[in-house]
Write a protein that holds these residues in place. Structure first.
Motif, PDB file in Angstrom:
ATOM      1  N   ILE A  22      40.529  16.159  36.419  1.00  0.00           N
ATOM      2  CA  ILE A  22      40.382  17.082  35.293  1.00  0.00           C
ATOM      3  C   ILE A  22      40.506  18.531  35.748  1.00  0.00           C
ATOM      4  N   ASP A  23      41.390  19.265  35.076  1.00  0.00           N
ATOM      5  CA  ASP A  23      41.489  20.719  35.212  1.00  0.00           C
ATOM      6  C   ASP A  23      40.715  21.356  34.062  1.00  0.00           C
ATOM      7  N   TYR A  35      30.175  13.359  32.506  1.00  0.00           N
ATOM      8  CA  TYR A  35      30.180  14.212  33.699  1.00  0.00           C
ATOM      9  C   TYR A  35      29.607  15.560  33.295  1.00  0.00           C
ATOM     10  N   GLN A  36      28.737  16.086  34.143  1.00  0.00           N
ATOM     11  CA  GLN A  36      28.078  17.345  33.820  1.00  0.00           C
ATOM     12  C   GLN A  36      28.197  18.320  35.001  1.00  0.00           C
ATOM     13  N   PHE A  37      28.467  19.574  34.677  1.00  0.00           N
ATOM     14  CA  PHE A  37      28.485  20.602  35.717  1.00  0.00           C
ATOM     15  C   PHE A  37      27.967  21.919  35.151  1.00  0.00           C
ATOM     16  N   ASN A  38      27.589  22.805  36.057  1.00  0.00           N
ATOM     17  CA  ASN A  38      27.002  24.087  35.659  1.00  0.00           C
ATOM     18  C   ASN A  38      27.979  25.225  35.929  1.00  0.00           C
ATOM     19  N   ILE A  39      27.966  26.195  35.032  1.00  0.00           N
ATOM     20  CA  ILE A  39      28.683  27.451  35.242  1.00  0.00           C
ATOM     21  C   ILE A  39      27.611  28.533  35.400  1.00  0.00           C
ATOM     22  N   PRO A  40      27.623  29.259  36.496  1.00  0.00           N
ATOM     23  CA  PRO A  40      26.522  30.194  36.786  1.00  0.00           C
ATOM     24  C   PRO A  40      26.564  31.463  35.944  1.00  0.00           C
ATOM     25  N   THR A  41      26.526  31.278  34.645  1.00  0.00           N
ATOM     26  CA  THR A  41      26.452  32.415  33.719  1.00  0.00           C
ATOM     27  C   THR A  41      25.953  31.903  32.380  1.00  0.00           C
ATOM     28  N   TYR A  78      36.118  34.067  30.366  1.00  0.00           N
ATOM     29  CA  TYR A  78      34.888  34.808  30.077  1.00  0.00           C
ATOM     30  C   TYR A  78      35.150  35.903  29.042  1.00  0.00           C
ATOM     31  N   GLN A  79      34.089  36.496  28.548  1.00  0.00           N
ATOM     32  CA  GLN A  79      34.220  37.486  27.474  1.00  0.00           C
ATOM     33  C   GLN A  79      35.042  38.704  27.906  1.00  0.00           C
ATOM     34  N   ASP A  80      35.066  38.997  29.202  1.00  0.00           N
ATOM     35  CA  ASP A  80      35.873  40.126  29.682  1.00  0.00           C
ATOM     36  C   ASP A  80      37.316  39.714  29.984  1.00  0.00           C
ATOM     37  N   ASP A  81      37.701  38.491  29.572  1.00  0.00           N
ATOM     38  CA  ASP A  81      39.042  37.907  29.740  1.00  0.00           C
ATOM     39  C   ASP A  81      39.357  37.517  31.182  1.00  0.00           C
ATOM     40  N   SER A  82      38.412  37.626  32.080  1.00  0.00           N
ATOM     41  CA  SER A  82      38.614  37.057  33.414  1.00  0.00           C
ATOM     42  C   SER A  82      38.514  35.535  33.300  1.00  0.00           C
ATOM     43  N   GLN A  83      39.078  34.839  34.287  1.00  0.00           N
ATOM     44  CA  GLN A  83      39.127  33.385  34.220  1.00  0.00           C
ATOM     45  C   GLN A  83      38.668  32.758  35.533  1.00  0.00           C
ATOM     46  N   GLU A  84      38.169  31.532  35.405  1.00  0.00           N
ATOM     47  CA  GLU A  84      37.803  30.733  36.574  1.00  0.00           C
ATOM     48  C   GLU A  84      38.249  29.297  36.299  1.00  0.00           C
ATOM     49  N   TYR A  85      38.854  28.718  37.322  1.00  0.00           N
ATOM     50  CA  TYR A  85      39.400  27.358  37.206  1.00  0.00           C
ATOM     51  C   TYR A  85      38.477  26.392  37.930  1.00  0.00           C
ATOM     52  N   PHE A  86      38.027  25.373  37.219  1.00  0.00           N
ATOM     53  CA  PHE A  86      37.190  24.323  37.797  1.00  0.00           C
ATOM     54  C   PHE A  86      38.018  23.039  37.892  1.00  0.00           C
ATOM     55  N   TYR A  87      37.920  22.389  39.027  1.00  0.00           N
ATOM     56  CA  TYR A  87      38.736  21.193  39.289  1.00  0.00           C
ATOM     57  C   TYR A  87      37.826  20.029  39.646  1.00  0.00           C
ATOM     58  N   ILE A  88      37.990  18.901  38.912  1.00  0.00           N
ATOM     59  CA  ILE A  88      37.209  17.693  39.161  1.00  0.00           C
ATOM     60  C   ILE A  88      38.159  16.604  39.654  1.00  0.00           C
ATOM     61  N   PRO A  89      38.179  16.344  40.963  1.00  0.00           N
ATOM     62  CA  PRO A  89      39.044  15.262  41.461  1.00  0.00           C
ATOM     63  C   PRO A  89      38.565  13.911  40.928  1.00  0.00           C
ATOM     64  N   LEU A  90      39.497  13.001  40.799  1.00  0.00           N
ATOM     65  CA  LEU A  90      39.174  11.617  40.452  1.00  0.00           C
ATOM     66  C   LEU A  90      38.803  10.893  41.744  1.00  0.00           C
ATOM     67  N   THR A 106      43.963  32.734  40.357  1.00  0.00           N
ATOM     68  CA  THR A 106      42.698  32.467  39.671  1.00  0.00           C
ATOM     69  C   THR A 106      41.734  31.766  40.625  1.00  0.00           C
ATOM     70  N   LYS A 107      40.505  32.221  40.643  1.00  0.00           N
ATOM     71  CA  LYS A 107      39.485  31.598  41.477  1.00  0.00           C
ATOM     72  C   LYS A 107      39.327  30.130  41.100  1.00  0.00           C
ATOM     73  N   ARG A 108      39.288  29.263  42.108  1.00  0.00           N
ATOM     74  CA  ARG A 108      39.088  27.843  41.849  1.00  0.00           C
ATOM     75  C   ARG A 108      37.772  27.374  42.445  1.00  0.00           C
ATOM     76  N   THR A 109      37.036  26.597  41.671  1.00  0.00           N
ATOM     77  CA  THR A 109      35.832  25.920  42.138  1.00  0.00           C
ATOM     78  C   THR A 109      36.074  24.419  42.083  1.00  0.00           C
ATOM     79  N   VAL A 110      36.029  23.781  43.244  1.00  0.00           N
ATOM     80  CA  VAL A 110      36.224  22.335  43.305  1.00  0.00           C
ATOM     81  C   VAL A 110      34.862  21.663  43.153  1.00  0.00           C
ATOM     82  N   LEU A 111      34.721  20.870  42.115  1.00  0.00           N
ATOM     83  CA  LEU A 111      33.470  20.196  41.810  1.00  0.00           C
ATOM     84  C   LEU A 111      33.437  18.812  42.452  1.00  0.00           C
ATOM     85  N   PRO A 112      32.264  18.180  42.511  1.00  0.00           N
ATOM     86  CA  PRO A 112      32.214  16.797  43.015  1.00  0.00           C
ATOM     87  C   PRO A 112      33.123  15.889  42.193  1.00  0.00           C
ATOM     88  N   ASP A 113      33.688  14.869  42.848  1.00  0.00           N
ATOM     89  CA  ASP A 113      34.623  14.017  42.132  1.00  0.00           C
ATOM     90  C   ASP A 113      33.923  13.172  41.069  1.00  0.00           C
TER      91      ASP A 113
END
Length: 609
Positions: free
Chosen positions: A528-529, A575-581, A534-546, A560-567
């Motif tokens: 999953i991509d 599946y649940q994950f947190n965004i630090p904001t 964000y409200q200031d139009d900046s973006q962050e990409y989170f990636y969930i490998p299978l 774009t900054k990428r955060t690789v999450l647990p598969d």
């Protein structure tokens, strides 16, 4: 060696012989001399075929295709067209209404193996030939045939006097040896779908009325004898009607031979960037000449595109010939209808030219894996058209995805492992082969990364050209290139009708963190991509490998900054994950922002705060 060890050894040899990793393929060399009567559209021929048995098996029977027998009332093609709910508009009930002098037929008048007479049996479009002498592994044998045929009225692919007035579209016209491979013989009757053929060399002489101009597979050997008219654009030597001349073609390392002919053909020839001669044969018709002239430099660009993105076209010639009933690919040539709008003319040429790679160099079994040649061709020709025609579409592949989703939600879809003739509707077959087959490639780019997909296509070509690859062969190339495990992808996409459906269930606050809960609704797993804006139009990409992929792709959003999450293991529906904001700082959260995952229900893929 004791008896037990010997027995185990024999079993191992037999199993290995059926394993596609121990690759072998049969070989044929055809010599044919054919005389065509353009007054009544009949022809006679002699064929010498040298067959090499490269298999580990002893063959006691061989089979031939007699395709023209399909064009007779009561044939399987006729009955199927009359009984299917959505018949091909080109066929419908037309075969049932053919008169005897309009039938197609192909009759074997004599057949011998190494000089000894054989007694074959005809069953519709298949000739079964019990052998007097078995063909041992590694052995060659020679078959000689005398045959006669009648060219049917143009109905499907082959025939005479098509709707644009082309006299002869000679495809599937000769006794053709059936393929024998690691799965055994493939004597498929000609009901409607496409083909599987033995690799080999063709030496063909066609004697026909001298007013006719020919084009087809192979290299013309006697252009000087034929006359300067064949070599000069738009001009041909006039000869008295009734006299004949013989056209001699040699086609090396191909698995079919086709040709088209008409007394009004114009012939243009241009040389492509890499030296390939491109031939264009089309009717001397003021309504189409301008478009056919404009087509020629674009065909050079299309050839360049495929050479760059798949691999170098290995032959020195390719012909675009007006004829047939739409567009159909053959070895070193295509037959297409020519009275089209210009965009359509370029589009059908792009598709059929791409088939030179995906079928006539990478020769899959189209009866069993039609999605490989049609889908791969649809994918690459769509991208080629966007570049060559400067279409600049926001997403050139969008229609391909839309077609698949229509099929997946139609309740008539069957797995792509269904034999091409066994689909209940032409819609299900066509969409599965073209759209779903194309999405297989495009979506693979989503799974393993676009650069890995490009490398996979090129390596597939280099490894399997002039062979008969299977889906597993392609998958193994993709695994080796990407370092990922992909059996799940091939299995779910081609062997089931499982669908992809992921959604954003909720986005909630937990102190100063946003808690995102995703759900897997469909049965097919995917990585999953997720793009967070964000409200200031900046973006962050989170990636969930299978989890079952055992790997991950590179960041497709380089800036774009990428955060690789647990598969994500498939069996867990959530599946649940947190965004630090805080949620208040988020404008949107979107699954698959590039729309390369074939999610059948996209409405739940985006959350807007």
């Amino acid at each position: 060696m004791n008896k037990f060890s010997f027995f185990i050894c024999i079993i191992c040899i037999q199993v290995w012989g059926q394993n596609n990793t121990s690759y072998w393929q049969q070989h044929v060399d055809y010599q044919m001399d054919v005389e065509v009567n353009v007054e009544n559209y009949t022809y006679t021929g002699n064929q010498k075929l040298v067959y090499t048995n490269n298999s580990p098996d002893t063959l006691t029977t061989v089979f031939y295709h007699l395709y023209f027998n399909a064009f007779q009332p009561g044939s399987e093609m006729d009955v199927r067209s009359l009984s299917i709910t959505d018949p091909d508009a080109r066929v419908r009930d037309r075969i049932s209404k053919l008169k005897p002098d309009e039938y197609g037929y192909l009759e074997i008048e004599s057949i011998q193996q190494d000089g000894k007479v054989l007694k074959p049996e005809v069953s519709g479009t298949i000739l079964e030939v019990p052998l007097n002498q078995p063909i041992l592994p590694g052995q060659k044998t020679e078959f000689t045939l005398g045959f006669k045929g009648q060219v049917p009225l143009q109905i499907r692919r082959s025939g005479r006097n098509n709707k644009e007035g082309v006299a002869l579209s000679m495809t599937q016209w000769y006794p053709k040896m059936v393929e024998y491979d690691f799965e055994g013989w493939h004597p498929n009757p000609y009901i409607g779908r496409e083909f599987h053929g033995v690799w080999g060399n063709f030496d063909v002489k066609i004697t026909i009325d001298s007013s006719y101009i020919l084009g087809g597979s192979g290299y013309l050997q006697n252009a000087n004898e034929i006359g300067e008219g064949y070599e000069k654009n738009g001009v041909k030597v006039k000869k008295k009607k009734g006299k004949t001349r013989t056209w001699h073609f040699i086609a090396p390392n191909v698995h079919d031979f086709a040709w088209g002919a008409d007394p009004e053909f114009l012939h243009d020839k241009i040389t492509a960037t890499n030296g390939t001669e491109l031939h264009f044969l089309y009717k001397n018709d003021d309504k189409i000449i301008e478009n056919w002239k404009k087509l020629q430099p674009l065909t050079v660009k299309l050839l360049d595109y495929f050479n760059k993105n798949i691999g170098t076209y290995p032959y020195k010639q390719y012909s675009v010939i007006q004829g047939g009933d739409g567009g159909m690919e053959y070895a070193m040539c295509t037959l297409i209808t020519g009275n089209r709008k210009f965009g359509s003319l370029v589009g059908v040429t792009a598709h059929e030219l791409a088939h030179s790679w995906f079928q006539h160099i990478l020769a899959t079994n189209e009866a069993k894996h039609e999605w490989m040649d049609e889908g791969f061709t649809t994918y690459i020709s769509t991208l080629a058209m966007d570049e060559v025609m400067k279409q600049n579409k926001p997403d050139p592949l969008a229609e391909m995805y839309q077609g698949y989703i229509k099929l997946a939600t139609s309740n008539v879809e069957k797995p792509q492992t269904t034999h091409a003739d066994r689909y209940d509707t032409n819609f299900a077959y066509g969409t599965s082969a073209y759209s779903k087959g194309g999405v297989f490639l495009a979506q693979l780019g989503y799974v393993i990364g676009e650069e890995n997909l490009k490398k996979t296509i090129k390596q597939y070509f280099n490894t399997w050209k002039f062979k008969h690859p299977t889906p597993n062969d392609f998958k193994r190339i993709a695994e080796n290139i990407s370092g990922m495990q992909l059996d799940w992808y091939l299995t779910d996409w081609t062997k089931t009708t499982n669908v992809i459906n992921y959604g954003i269930r909720s986005v909630t606050n937990n102190q100063d963190q946003a808690i995102v809960t995703l759900e897997r609704i469909g049965s097919m797993p995917m990585p999953i991509d997720i793009m967070v804006t964000y409200q200031d139009d900046s973006q962050e990409y989170f990636y969930i490998p299978l989890q079952m992929m055992r790997g991950q792709k590179t960041n497709p959003f380089q800036n774009t900054k990428r955060t690789v999450l647990p598969d994500w293991a498939w069996a867990y529906p959530d599946y649940q994950f947190n965004i630090p904001t805080s949620v208040d700082n988020i404008k949107t959260i979107e699954i698959d922002p590039l729309h390369r995952m074939a999610d059948v229900h996209k409405a739940n893929n985006k959350a807007v705060q």
